[in-house]
Write an enzyme that holds these catalytic residues in place. Structure first.
Site, short mmCIF file in Angstrom:
data_model
loop_
_atom_site.label_atom_id
_atom_site.label_comp_id
_atom_site.label_asym_id
_atom_site.label_seq_id
_atom_site.Cartn_x
_atom_site.Cartn_y
_atom_site.Cartn_z
N GLY A 39 -6.91 3.41 10.97
CA GLY A 39 -6.27 2.68 9.54
C GLY A 39 -7.17 3.17 8.30
O GLY A 39 -6.58 3.38 7.68
N ASP A 94 -9.41 -0.04 6.50
CA ASP A 94 -8.24 -0.29 5.70
C ASP A 94 -8.02 -1.70 5.81
O ASP A 94 -7.70 -1.86 4.59
CB ASP A 94 -6.93 0.34 6.58
CG ASP A 94 -6.74 0.20 8.29
OD1 ASP A 94 -7.95 -1.01 8.54
OD2 ASP A 94 -5.52 -0.18 9.22
N ASP A 97 -8.15 -8.53 8.69
CA ASP A 97 -7.92 -9.38 7.95
C ASP A 97 -7.45 -10.87 8.88
O ASP A 97 -8.37 -11.35 7.89
CB ASP A 97 -6.78 -9.17 8.83
CG ASP A 97 -4.96 -9.36 9.55
OD1 ASP A 97 -4.37 -9.75 8.46
OD2 ASP A 97 -4.52 -10.01 10.26
N LYS A 125 -7.07 -9.39 2.81
CA LYS A 125 -6.48 -10.59 3.52
C LYS A 125 -7.17 -12.25 4.14
O LYS A 125 -6.88 -12.11 4.95
CB LYS A 125 -5.55 -9.98 4.42
CG LYS A 125 -3.95 -10.76 4.67
CD LYS A 125 -2.43 -10.14 5.76
CE LYS A 125 -2.38 -8.99 5.95
NZ LYS A 125 -1.38 -9.09 6.94
N PHE A 146 2.45 -8.92 6.79
CA PHE A 146 2.27 -6.89 6.97
C PHE A 146 2.79 -6.31 6.13
O PHE A 146 3.24 -5.90 5.57
CB PHE A 146 3.34 -7.28 8.24
CG PHE A 146 2.33 -6.15 9.06
CD1 PHE A 146 1.58 -6.70 9.82
CD2 PHE A 146 2.38 -4.90 9.31
CE1 PHE A 146 0.29 -5.51 11.14
CE2 PHE A 146 2.21 -4.17 10.90
CZ PHE A 146 0.31 -4.88 10.91
N VAL A 147 1.65 -5.09 6.18
CA VAL A 147 1.40 -4.01 4.91
C VAL A 147 1.54 -2.98 6.21
O VAL A 147 0.84 -3.41 7.15
CB VAL A 147 -0.08 -4.42 3.70
CG1 VAL A 147 0.39 -5.66 3.21
CG2 VAL A 147 -1.19 -4.46 4.29
N ASP A 153 -0.51 1.74 9.78
CA ASP A 153 0.90 1.77 10.74
C ASP A 153 1.40 0.50 10.30
O ASP A 153 0.81 -0.76 10.52
CB ASP A 153 0.65 2.15 12.01
CG ASP A 153 0.41 3.15 13.11
OD1 ASP A 153 1.57 4.14 12.14
OD2 ASP A 153 -0.37 3.63 13.62
P1 IMP Z 1 -8.24 -7.83 12.22
O1 IMP Z 1 -9.33 -7.52 13.31
O2 IMP Z 1 -7.04 -9.34 12.07
O3 IMP Z 1 -9.42 -8.23 10.76
O4 IMP Z 1 -7.33 -6.78 11.80
C1 IMP Z 1 -7.88 -5.40 11.81
C2 IMP Z 1 -6.84 -4.54 11.90
O5 IMP Z 1 -5.83 -4.72 12.51
C3 IMP Z 1 -7.45 -4.01 10.72
O6 IMP Z 1 -8.34 -3.06 10.52
C4 IMP Z 1 -6.02 -3.01 10.65
O7 IMP Z 1 -6.02 -1.99 11.66
C5 IMP Z 1 -5.11 -3.94 11.39
N1 IMP Z 1 -4.78 -4.57 10.85
C6 IMP Z 1 -4.54 -6.50 10.11
N2 IMP Z 1 -3.13 -6.15 9.34
C7 IMP Z 1 -2.70 -5.15 8.84
C8 IMP Z 1 -1.90 -5.04 8.61
O8 IMP Z 1 -1.01 -6.06 7.50
N3 IMP Z 1 -0.44 -3.76 8.96
C9 IMP Z 1 -1.34 -3.02 9.79
N4 IMP Z 1 -2.57 -3.13 10.13
C10 IMP Z 1 -3.81 -4.13 9.97
MG MG Z 2 -8.36 -1.04 10.95
#
Ligand code: IMP
Ligand code: MG
Length: 188
Positions: A39, A94, A97, A125, A146-147, A153
């Site tokens: 991402g 990217d 979350d 986010k 979700f973006v 992706d």
């Molecule tokens: P986290 O571990 O929950 O912070 O998320 C990890 C990864 O999930 C991010 O680096 C993104 O690659 C993917 N991700 C999280 N939210 C989204 C979204 O809304 N769209 C697309 N990819 C996401």
């Molecule tokens: Mg990522």
């Protein structure tokens, strides 16, 4: 699908984020960019082109994500190849979350004894945060939907090439730019 951040807004904001990094790291001999695949690839590339100090580009690939939910497990799929010991590092991703992936990456990179580690994320986010992680440079704060696009992706794995950021689900909220912060003191 709904447009959230236009190509032009991405370009302008990435320029501003690059200016912040250029000011914070002014005079650095070398900055090691560690881009998180997949991402972070578009952001990492566009950001790197605007940085004025010498940069080394490397990539780390982890998986922690399946469908629209974090699985709660991180696997290292591909490690960086460069030696970052005693060097400043900027991790480029990217979106933050839950924060789980970035928290894992920061712990992992720390084992390699870099001089410093900072984090730049195109999107934040905060509504979904479960793990506190420092994010020194944020492009946009996005609503809790979700973006996709600009390297991220979508749910069906075929939206990464859209040149802007779109919300996969409808939302009334907009993406916003975080308030400007104080310049970070001497980072190298
Ligand atoms: P986290 O571990 O929950 O912070 O998320 C990890 C990864 O999930 C991010 O680096 C993104 O690659 C993917 N991700 C999280 N939210 C989204 C979204 O809304 N769209 C697309 N990819 C996401
Ligand atoms: Mg990522």
């Amino acid at each position: 699908m709904q447009d959230l951040i236009s190509e032009e807004a991405l370009r302008r904001r990435i320029e501003e984020v690059a200016d912040e990094i250029n000011a914070d790291f002014a005079g650095a001999d070398l900055l090691n960019l560690v881009v998180v695949l997949r991402g972070g690839c578009f952001f990492g590339t566009d950001l790197a082109k605007r940085l004025t100090m010498p940069c080394r580009l490397d990539y780390i690939r982890v998986t922690s994500y399946s469908g629209d939910k974090s699985s709660g497990v991180v696997s290292l799929m591909s490690d960086i190849r460069t030696d970052i010991r005693n060097q400043p590092v900027l991790v480029v991703d990217d979106i933050i979350d839950t924060g789980f992936t970035m928290a894992w990456i920061l712990r992992y990179l720390d084992l390699k004894s870099p001089a410093s580690v900072h984090v730049a994320s195109l999107l934040d986010k905060p509504a979904r945060r479960e793990f506190e992680v420092p994010i020194h440079y944020v492009g946009f704060i996005v609503p809790n939907v979700f973006v996709a696009g600009y390297g991220l992706d979508g749910l069906d794995d075929r939206m990464a090439n859209i040149p802007r950021i779109v919300a996969v689900e409808p939302t009334n909220e907009e993406a916003r730019i975080p308030p400007t912060r104080e310049r970070l003191p001497s980072l190298h």
